[in-house]
Write an enzyme that holds these catalytic residues in place. Structure first.
Site, PDB file in Angstrom:
ATOM      1  N   ARG A   8      -2.724  -2.281  -3.231  1.00 25.19           N
ATOM      2  CA  ARG A   8      -3.915  -1.493  -2.902  1.00 25.19           C
ATOM      3  C   ARG A   8      -3.892  -0.220  -3.743  1.00 25.19           C
ATOM      4  O   ARG A   8      -2.911   0.513  -3.751  1.00 25.19           O
ATOM      5  CB  ARG A   8      -3.931  -1.127  -1.427  1.00 25.19           C
ATOM      6  N   GLY A  65     -15.151   1.249  15.122  1.00 24.69           N
ATOM      7  CA  GLY A  65     -16.203   0.215  15.116  1.00 24.69           C
ATOM      8  C   GLY A  65     -15.827  -1.006  15.932  1.00 24.69           C
ATOM      9  O   GLY A  65     -16.664  -1.607  16.607  1.00 24.69           O
ATOM     10  N   GLU A  66     -14.545  -1.390  15.888  1.00 18.52           N
ATOM     11  CA  GLU A  66     -14.108  -2.581  16.624  1.00 18.52           C
ATOM     12  C   GLU A  66     -13.856  -2.279  18.103  1.00 18.52           C
ATOM     13  O   GLU A  66     -14.020  -3.147  18.955  1.00 18.52           O
ATOM     14  CB  GLU A  66     -12.798  -3.116  16.008  1.00 18.52           C
ATOM     15  N   LYS A 115       3.307   0.733   3.110  1.00 25.58           N
ATOM     16  CA  LYS A 115       2.915  -0.304   4.069  1.00 25.58           C
ATOM     17  C   LYS A 115       3.054  -1.640   3.364  1.00 25.58           C
ATOM     18  O   LYS A 115       2.708  -1.740   2.180  1.00 25.58           O
ATOM     19  CB  LYS A 115       1.438  -0.131   4.424  1.00 25.58           C
ATOM     20  N   ASN A 139     -10.380   6.315  11.138  1.00 25.48           N
ATOM     21  CA  ASN A 139     -10.107   7.730  10.921  1.00 25.48           C
ATOM     22  C   ASN A 139     -10.924   8.241   9.755  1.00 25.48           C
ATOM     23  O   ASN A 139     -11.578   9.270   9.828  1.00 25.48           O
ATOM     24  CB  ASN A 139      -8.619   7.913  10.668  1.00 25.48           C
ATOM     25  N   HIS A 163     -13.146   2.258   0.629  1.00 19.36           N
ATOM     26  CA  HIS A 163     -13.095   1.180   1.633  1.00 19.36           C
ATOM     27  C   HIS A 163     -13.717  -0.116   1.098  1.00 19.36           C
ATOM     28  O   HIS A 163     -14.209  -0.949   1.870  1.00 19.36           O
ATOM     29  CB  HIS A 163     -13.863   1.557   2.928  1.00 19.36           C
ATOM     30  N   GLU A 194      -8.088  -5.808   5.575  1.00 22.48           N
ATOM     31  CA  GLU A 194      -7.994  -5.401   4.177  1.00 22.48           C
ATOM     32  C   GLU A 194      -6.819  -6.081   3.477  1.00 22.48           C
ATOM     33  O   GLU A 194      -6.907  -6.422   2.303  1.00 22.48           O
ATOM     34  CB  GLU A 194      -7.887  -3.880   4.078  1.00 22.48           C
ATOM     35  N   ARG A 249     -12.195  14.914   8.497  1.00 24.83           N
ATOM     36  CA  ARG A 249     -13.007  15.300   7.329  1.00 24.83           C
ATOM     37  C   ARG A 249     -14.431  15.614   7.756  1.00 24.83           C
ATOM     38  O   ARG A 249     -14.988  14.947   8.629  1.00 24.83           O
ATOM     39  CB  ARG A 249     -13.038  14.174   6.292  1.00 24.83           C
ATOM     40  N   GLY A 309     -11.096   0.938  13.274  1.00 29.46           N
ATOM     41  CA  GLY A 309     -10.595   1.390  14.581  1.00 29.46           C
ATOM     42  C   GLY A 309     -11.667   1.725  15.594  1.00 29.46           C
ATOM     43  O   GLY A 309     -11.635   1.243  16.737  1.00 29.46           O
ATOM     44  N   ASN A 363       0.877  -1.177   0.000  1.00 26.97           N
ATOM     45  CA  ASN A 363       0.000   0.000   0.000  1.00 26.97           C
ATOM     46  C   ASN A 363       0.913   1.226   0.000  1.00 26.97           C
ATOM     47  O   ASN A 363       1.458   1.607   1.042  1.00 26.97           O
ATOM     48  CB  ASN A 363      -0.883  -0.055   1.250  1.00 26.97           C
ATOM     49  N   ARG A 399     -10.271   8.146  20.974  1.00 25.58           N
ATOM     50  CA  ARG A 399      -9.993   7.681  22.351  1.00 25.58           C
ATOM     51  C   ARG A 399      -9.962   8.857  23.318  1.00 25.58           C
ATOM     52  O   ARG A 399     -10.556   8.803  24.396  1.00 25.58           O
ATOM     53  CB  ARG A 399      -8.651   6.954  22.410  1.00 25.58           C
TER      54      ARG A 399
HETATM   55  P1  AMP Z   1      -8.353   3.196  11.736  1.00 25.20           P
HETATM   56  O1  AMP Z   1      -8.354   4.326  10.749  1.00 25.20           O
HETATM   57  O2  AMP Z   1      -9.273   2.077  11.357  1.00 25.20           O
HETATM   58  O3  AMP Z   1      -6.973   2.730  12.089  1.00 25.20           O
HETATM   59  O4  AMP Z   1      -8.972   3.802  13.105  1.00 25.20           O
HETATM   60  C1  AMP Z   1      -8.368   4.863  13.791  1.00 25.20           C
HETATM   61  C2  AMP Z   1      -9.365   5.449  14.785  1.00 25.20           C
HETATM   62  O5  AMP Z   1      -9.781   4.410  15.694  1.00 25.20           O
HETATM   63  C3  AMP Z   1      -8.796   6.581  15.630  1.00 25.20           C
HETATM   64  O6  AMP Z   1      -9.696   7.683  15.650  1.00 25.20           O
HETATM   65  C4  AMP Z   1      -8.726   5.967  17.009  1.00 25.20           C
HETATM   66  O7  AMP Z   1      -8.927   6.896  18.006  1.00 25.20           O
HETATM   67  C5  AMP Z   1      -9.873   4.981  17.001  1.00 25.20           C
HETATM   68  N1  AMP Z   1      -9.701   4.010  18.059  1.00 25.20           N
HETATM   69  C6  AMP Z   1      -8.713   3.104  18.213  1.00 25.20           C
HETATM   70  N2  AMP Z   1      -8.857   2.445  19.394  1.00 25.20           N
HETATM   71  C7  AMP Z   1      -9.956   2.969  20.004  1.00 25.20           C
HETATM   72  C8  AMP Z   1     -10.624   2.728  21.257  1.00 25.20           C
HETATM   73  N3  AMP Z   1     -10.176   1.812  22.114  1.00 25.20           N
HETATM   74  N4  AMP Z   1     -11.727   3.463  21.532  1.00 25.20           N
HETATM   75  C9  AMP Z   1     -12.174   4.390  20.662  1.00 25.20           C
HETATM   76  N5  AMP Z   1     -11.598   4.664  19.487  1.00 25.20           N
HETATM   77  C10 AMP Z   1     -10.494   3.968  19.149  1.00 25.20           C
END
Ligand code: AMP
Length: 397
Positions: free
Chosen positions: A89, A330-331, A14, A209, A178, A382, A239, A328, A7, A282
Site C-alpha cells: 500500500r 459507515g459500516e 501492518k 477516522n 482511499h 482494502e 482533521r 468504521g 502497509n 462511538r
Molecule cells: P476506521 O478508520 O475505518 O477504522 O474507522 C474508525 C472509526 O470508526 C472510529 O471513529 C470509530 O469510532 C468508528 N466506529 C467503529 N465502530 C463504531 C460503532 N459501532 N459506531 C460508531 N462508530 C464506530
C-alpha cells in the site's frame, strides 16, 4: 498463490497474508512503535499472539513477522518462498501512477519523486518496499497507490483556481485518497445491482477516522472530496476537512502561531476531536443519545458535511444508482447513515429504518422499497483489493 499485503507507516507495519485461491486470510497483524524503546507485535491466525520488545527499524519488524509466518507451531507457511508476491500500500502516487505497478528501480525512483506530496507517508512506504524486497527477494513486489483510482478525474474536478504555475511547477492539484476502498466498494455495489460496473453510477461514502466520498461513473472516479492532501473535504476524526482557506493565515497572524503549529491543529486537533474533545465516534454517539448538547451539534455538523457532498455528487453524476456506506463509521453507525439520508426523498434517497438498524458486517441494502436510489452498506476490504490488484499486475506481465 499466497500474497503478503504490507502497509508500512512511519512507526508501524501492518500485514496480511492471503491465500488467493479462496481469499482466505492465513495470518494478519501489526507491529507498532517501531524505533521506540519497546515495540509491540500482534500476530493472528486461528490463534492470537502478542509480544513486546524493541523493533529498532522496519527490517527487524518484518524479519520477525517472517519468522512467525514460518514458525513450527504458529506458522502458516513452511518456506518464505511460498510468498510469491507482496502488495505494498502506497499513499501518494502523484500523477505518475494511475494504476498498480510492478516495482523495479525505475519505479522506486519515480516514487521517491512523489515524496514532497506526502512527506510523512511516502518515505515509510518506500522503506517498507525496500525492506520487503531484501527479506523476500524471490517474491514480485507490486505498488498499489491510494491516489491511483482518482487519476481518472477530469481537470475541472482536480484543478484548483490558483496561479497555473503552481500546478505546472509543483503539481498542486486534487489527488484524492482511499482509492482502493472506493474502487472495491463501487465494484461490489455494481454486483449488488446485478449490473456491470461500466453501467452504474455510484456515490461511495468511506467514513472512518479519515473520511472521503467519491463520485464513481461507470467504474471511474470523476470527483472526490479529499484534495492534494487527506486534510480536505469531510469533517473527520481529528482533521478539519473543508474550511475557509484564509483561516490558517488568520491564525498565524492573529494568534501568534507558526505555520507548523497550524498544520498540527488542523490535522490532529480539529474535526470531531476539535468540536467535542473526543475523536472516537462511538463515544460521541453515546453522549448524543444521552442528549449532550455539544455532541449533538457535532454530530449534526458531521452528518451535514457528508450530506452536502452526497448532494453535490448527484449534480456531478446526473443520475445515481446507489450510495454506499463503508469503513468504521459507515459500516457501524446506523445513526450517521440515518442522519445523512434523512430528508433526501427529493433526490430519490429513502432509508428503511428497520433494515438500517445496527452494525453491518456483510453487504446489505438498507434503502426502502420506494427509494429510487439504492442505499448499500458494504464492508470495505482494502487488503483484499491490494492483493487482487497485485495478482492482476502479475497476470499482465
Ligand atoms: P476506521 O478508520 O475505518 O477504522 O474507522 C474508525 C472509526 O470508526 C472510529 O471513529 C470509530 O469510532 C468508528 N466506529 C467503529 N465502530 C463504531 C460503532 N459501532 N459506531 C460508531 N462508530 C464506530
Amino acid at each position: 498463490m499466497k500474497v503478503l499485503v504490507l502497509n508500512a507507516g512511519s512507526s508501524s507495519l501492518k500485514y496480511q497474508l492471503i491465500n488467493m485461491a479462496d481469499n482466505h486470510v492465513l495470518a494478519e497483524g501489526l507491529v507498532e512503535r517501531i524505533g521506540q524503546s519497546v515495540g509491540k507485535l500482534k500476530y493472528k491466525t486461528t490463534e492470537k499472539y502478542e509480544e513486546e520488545r524493541p523493533f529498532p527499524n522496519h527490517e527487524t519488524a518484518l524479519v520477525r513477522v517472517s519468522e512467525l509466518l514460518q514458525d513450527e507451531k504458529m506458522g502458516v507457511i513452511k518456506d518464505a518462498n511460498e510468498i510469491e508476491a507482496c502488495g505494498h500500500r502506497t499513499v501518494h502516487g502523484g500523477e505518475e501512477f494511475n494504476h498498480s505497478i510492478l516495482i523495479d528501480d525505475a519505479v522506486l525512483s519515480t516514487m521517491k519523486k512523489c515524496i514532497p506530496l506526502a512527506p510523512l507517508h511516502n518515505p515509510a512506504n518506500i522503506t517498507g518496499i525496500e525492506v520487503a524486497a531484501s527479506i523476500f527477494p524471490k517474491a514480485k513486489h507490486v505498488g498499489v497507490f491510494d491516489t491511483a483510482f482518482h487519476q481518472s478525474m477530469p481537470a475541472k474536478a482536480y484543478k484548483y483556481a490558483i496561479p497555473a504555475k503552481f500546478y505546472e511547477e509543483d503539481h498542486i492539484r486534487r489527488y484524492g485518497f482511499h482509492g482502493t476502498s472506493h474502487l472495491f466498494v463501487s465494484r461490489e455495489a455494481a454486483t449488488m445491482l446485478g449490473k456491470e460496473q461500466k453501467d452504474v453510477n455510484v456515490i461511495t461514502v468511506h467514513i472512518g477516522n479519515g473520511a472521503s466520498i467519491a463520485a464513481v461513473k461507470g467504474g471511474k472516479s470523476i470527483d472526490t472530496t479529499m484534495g492534494m492532501t487527506p486534510l480536505a473535504g469531510l469533517v473527520m476524526g481529528t482533521r478539519c476537512g473543508d474550511i475557509d482557506p484564509a483561516i490558517p493565515y488568520f491564525l498565524c497572524k492573529n494568534k501568534d502561531l507558526t505555520i507548523d503549529e497550524v498544520d498540527q491543529i488542523l490535522n490532529k486537533e480539529s474535526g470531531m476531536y476539535g468540536l467535542t474533545g473526543n475523536s472516537d465516534l462511538r463515544d460521541i454517539e453515546d453522549k448524543f443519545i444521552a442528549g449532550d448538547a455539544v455532541c449533538t451539534e457535532a454530530m449534526e455538523i458531521y452528518a451535514y458535511s457528508i450530506k452536502k457532498a452526497v448532494g453535490s455528487y448527484f449534480a456531478a453524476l446526473g443520475t445515481v444508482d446507489a450510495i454506499v456506506f463503508t469503513a468504521g463509521v459507515g459500516e457501524n453507525s446506523d445513526i450517521v447513515r440515518k442522519m445523512v439520508c434523512s430528508d433526501m426523498s427529493g433526490l430519490g434517497i429513502e432509508i428503511d429504518e428497520s433494515k438500517n438498524e445496527g452494525r453491518k458486517t456483510n453487504n446489505i441494502e438498507v434503502s426502502s422499497e420506494s427509494s429510487r436510489v439504492k442505499i448499500f452498506v458494504i464492508p470495505t476490504n482494502e487488503e483484499l483489493e491490494i492483493a487482487n490488484q497485485t495478482i492482476e499486475v502479475l497476470k499482465n506481465l
